[in-house]
Design a protein around this motif. Structure first.
Motif, mmCIF file in Angstrom:
data_model
loop_
_atom_site.group_PDB
_atom_site.id
_atom_site.type_symbol
_atom_site.label_atom_id
_atom_site.label_comp_id
_atom_site.label_asym_id
_atom_site.label_seq_id
_atom_site.Cartn_x
_atom_site.Cartn_y
_atom_site.Cartn_z
ATOM 1 N N LEU A 138 0.814 -1.218 0.000
ATOM 2 C CA LEU A 138 0.000 0.000 0.000
ATOM 3 C C LEU A 138 0.842 1.260 0.000
ATOM 4 O O LEU A 138 0.407 2.300 -0.479
ATOM 5 C CB LEU A 138 -0.923 -0.002 1.220
ATOM 6 C CG LEU A 138 -1.844 -1.228 1.338
ATOM 7 C CD1 LEU A 138 -2.506 -1.275 2.712
ATOM 8 C CD2 LEU A 138 -2.893 -1.220 0.237
ATOM 9 N N LEU B 55 2.191 6.330 -1.931
ATOM 10 C CA LEU B 55 1.058 5.413 -1.862
ATOM 11 C C LEU B 55 0.918 4.740 -3.223
ATOM 12 O O LEU B 55 1.330 5.311 -4.240
ATOM 13 C CB LEU B 55 -0.239 6.142 -1.508
ATOM 14 C CG LEU B 55 -0.645 6.190 -0.021
ATOM 15 C CD1 LEU B 55 0.387 6.938 0.796
ATOM 16 C CD2 LEU B 55 -2.020 6.842 0.142
ATOM 17 N N VAL C 290 -4.390 0.635 -2.924
ATOM 18 C CA VAL C 290 -5.194 1.324 -1.908
ATOM 19 C C VAL C 290 -6.676 1.168 -2.219
ATOM 20 O O VAL C 290 -7.499 0.907 -1.334
ATOM 21 C CB VAL C 290 -4.800 2.805 -1.828
ATOM 22 C CG1 VAL C 290 -5.774 3.581 -0.935
ATOM 23 C CG2 VAL C 290 -3.374 2.956 -1.296
ATOM 24 N N ARG D 267 -7.550 6.326 2.454
ATOM 25 C CA ARG D 267 -6.326 6.901 1.897
ATOM 26 C C ARG D 267 -5.597 7.743 2.943
ATOM 27 O O ARG D 267 -4.369 7.662 3.078
ATOM 28 C CB ARG D 267 -6.655 7.756 0.670
ATOM 29 C CG ARG D 267 -5.420 8.319 -0.027
ATOM 30 C CD ARG D 267 -5.780 9.332 -1.108
ATOM 31 N NE ARG D 267 -6.739 8.798 -2.051
ATOM 32 C CZ ARG D 267 -7.994 9.210 -2.162
ATOM 33 N NH1 ARG D 267 -8.449 10.180 -1.362
ATOM 34 N NH2 ARG D 267 -8.815 8.675 -3.040
#
Length: 453
Positions: free
Chosen positions: A197, A214, A219, A234
Motif C-alpha cells: 500500500l 502510496l 489502496v 487513503r
C-alpha cells in the motif's frame, strides 16, 4: 508461504506459486531446465552450446552473462513486471493529487503528536510496476550479501567427489545461482507489488530518501472490502506512511541496523558437509554405483530433494533474527501509536481501520512474506502487540518527547526480553533517560587533544 530459506528453491519443487516468473517446465518437474543442462554437460557439450540449444536458456543466455552481482536483477525485474502486466493500471493525475494532499494533511496531524519533523520532501503515487522499478536499489542492498553467502556456502560444502562428478557444471554454478535467485526475487516482488500500500509497508524504507508514496491501485483494492469512505482509507494509510518516513529520516542508524540484522544472518549461513556426504552415500546405496549420475536428472533431483543442501540455523543466526524481529516490531508499534494519537479525534473510522491492519499482519502481511522468503523469519503478532504496549504506555506515563527519545540510541530501545514484560520496561524509564543517553554517547566524541607547549 515457503519454509525454505531464500535461495534454496529446489528444481523438483512442484508448488506453482514458487515457479511464477521463473519459466521452465510447465509440469513443474524441472522448472529451471537443470536436468537437460546436467545431461548436456555429461554428453561433452560446452555450457554455451547447451545454453544456446535449450528454449529457456536460449532466451536467458544474455542474462546468464550477468556480472552485476549474485542476483540477476535484470531477470528479477523482468519476471516481476511480467507478472503484473495483465492487471497494470498507471496512476492518474487525479490519484497523484489525492495522494499528495493526503500526505500533506497527514504530516500536519503528526506535527501535533510527535516532535520528529516531517521526513517527506516530495510525494508520489506509484503504479505496481513503478513500485518494482523504484524499489530495486533498496532490495539489491538487502538481498545481494545474503545471496552471495548462500552461493558460496553451497559451493564450498560440496565434497570433492561430487564436484568431480558434476564436471563442467562447476564453472557456471555462480551464473546459474544468479538466474535462480533472479527468478525467485522476481516472483516475490511481483506478488508483493500486488498488495503493498505504501513504500514502507514491508517494514523497511524502500523509496528514495524523502519520498512519501502510496500505491493507488492497491489502496483502492484495500478500501473496496471496507465499510469506510475511500478518502478516509487513503488518509489513514498516508498517516502510516508519513509516520514511517519521519522515523527513518530522523533515526539515522535505524535503516542500517535492520540491514545489518539480515546480513548478520547471512554471515552465519553454513551447510553441513558431512550431511551432504551422507546424502550422497545414501543415494548411491539406493541406486548402486549410478546413484549419483550427472547424466541422470532424476539422480540429481533426488540429491537436491533430500534436503542435504539446506542450511542449518546457528545460535548466532537465531540472535540476528531475534534482533530483526524486535526492531521491526518496535518500528511498527511506534507507527501504530503515533497514528492512533493523530487520528483518534479526527478520523471516525480509525479504530476499525487499525483493527483491519492488525488482522492483515496476523494473517501474514507483506513484511512477514518478505522476510519469510528471505531468511525464514516469521513475524509474530505478539511481538507487535508488546511493542505497541511499550510505546502507548511511554506516551501515557512519560509523554511523547521521552517516548521518542528512546530512538536517540539503539541501546535505549527495549530488547526482546524487555518486550516480554513491557510495563516493567516503561516503569524503569523517565527521569533517568537523559543521564543514560549522555553515558551512552559520551564515548562517541573524540577526546580533546592536549595543548602543545
Amino acid at each position: 508461504m515457503s519454509d525454505v530459506p531464500f535461495g534454496f528453491g529446489l528444481p523438483g519443487d512442484r508448488d506453482p506459486d514458487r515457479r511464477e516468473g521463473g519459466g521452465g517446465d510447465p509440469a513443474g518437474g524441472d522448472p529451471f531446465g537443470l536436468g537437460a543442462l546436467f545431461g548436456g554437460m555429461a554428453g561433452g557439450g560446452s555450457p554455451e552450446d547447451v545454453l544456446g540449444k535449450m528454449p529457456l536458456f536460449a532466451e536467458l543466455q544474455r542474462l546468464m552473462n550477468w556480472s552485476g552481482g549474485p542476483v540477476n536483477w535484470d531477470l528479477a525485474k523482468q519476471g516481476a513486471i511480467s507478472q503484473l502486466a495483465a492487471g497494470h493500471q498507471p496512476s492518474s493525475d487525479g490519484e497523484r493529487t489525492a495522494v499528495a494532499e493526503a500526505l500533506r494533511l497527514a504530516d500536519l496531524w503528526l506535527d501535533q503528536v510527535t516532535e520528529m519533523p516531517s521526513g517527506i520532501d516530495r510525494t508520489a503515487a506509484w503504479s505496481r510496476v513503478e513500485w518494482v522499478e523504484q524499489t530495486l536499489p533498496a532490495w539489491g542492498a538487502l538481498i545481494d550479501p545474503l545471496a552471495e553467502k548462500v552461493v558460496a556456502a553451497m559451493t564450498s560444502a560440496l565434497p570433492q567427489e561430487a564436484a568431480m562428478s558434476f564436471g563442467p557444471i562447476a564453472g557456471i554454478m555462480g551464473r546459474m545461482g544468479g538466474v535462480m535467485f533472479g527468478a525467485q526475487v522476481g516472483s516475490a516482488l511481483g506478488k508483493l507489488a500486488d498488495e503493498v500500500l505504501t513504500s514502507t509497508d514491508v517494514g523497511l524504507p524502500l523509496a528514495p530518501a524523502g519520498t512519501g508514496v502510496l500505491v493507488p491501485q492497491n489502496v483502492a483494492a484495500f478500501a473496496a472490502g471496507l465499510d469506510r469512505p475511500a478518502d478516509e482509507v487513503r488518509l489513514f494509510l498516508a498517516l502510516r506512511e508519513a509516520a514511517a518516513q519521519r522515523l527513518f529520516a530522523h533515526v539515522p542508524w535505524l535503516r542500517q541496523q535492520l540491514q545489518d540484522a539480515v546480513h548478520a544472518y547471512a554471515r552465519g549461513i553454513t551447510i553441513d558437509r558431512e550431511a551432504i556426504e551422507r546424502g550422497i552415500s545414501e543415494a548411491m546405496s539406493a541406486g548402486g554405483m549410478e546413484g549419483l549420475d550427472p547424466s541422470d536428472p532424476e539422480s540429481i533431483q533426488r540429491l537436491l530433494g533430500s534436503g542435504v543442501l539446506e542450511p542449518e540455523e546457528t545460535p548466532e543466526q537465531a540472535m540476528a533474527l531475534r534482533r530483526l524481529e524486535t526492531l521491526l516490531a518496535l518500528v511498527e508499534g511506534w507507527i501504530d501509536t503515533v497514528v492512533a494519537a493523530a487520528a483518534k479525534d479526527r478520523l471516525p473510522g480509525h479504530s476499525a481501520l487499525a483493527e483491519t491492519m492488525r488482522r492483515r499482519r496476523a494473517s501474514g502481511g507483506p513484511a512477514e512474506q518478505t522476510f519469510a522468503t528471505l531468511v525464514g523469519l516469521q513475524l509474530r503478532p505478539r511481538r507487535l502487540r508488546d511493542a505497541a504496549t511499550v510505546w502507548a504506555a511511554m506516551t501515557q506515563q512519560h509523554g511523547g518527547a521521552d517516548r521518542d527519545r528512546l530512538w536517540n540510541h539503539p541501546d535505549l530501545l527495549p530488547t526482546s526480553d524487555d518486550l516480554d514484560e513491557p510495563m516493567d520496561f516503561v516503569a524503569r524509564q523517565g527521569q533517568g533517560l537523559d543521564a543514560e543517553l549522555e553515558a551512552l554517547t559520551e564515548g562517541d566524541t573524540e577526546p580533546e587533544k592536549p595543548e602543545e607547549d
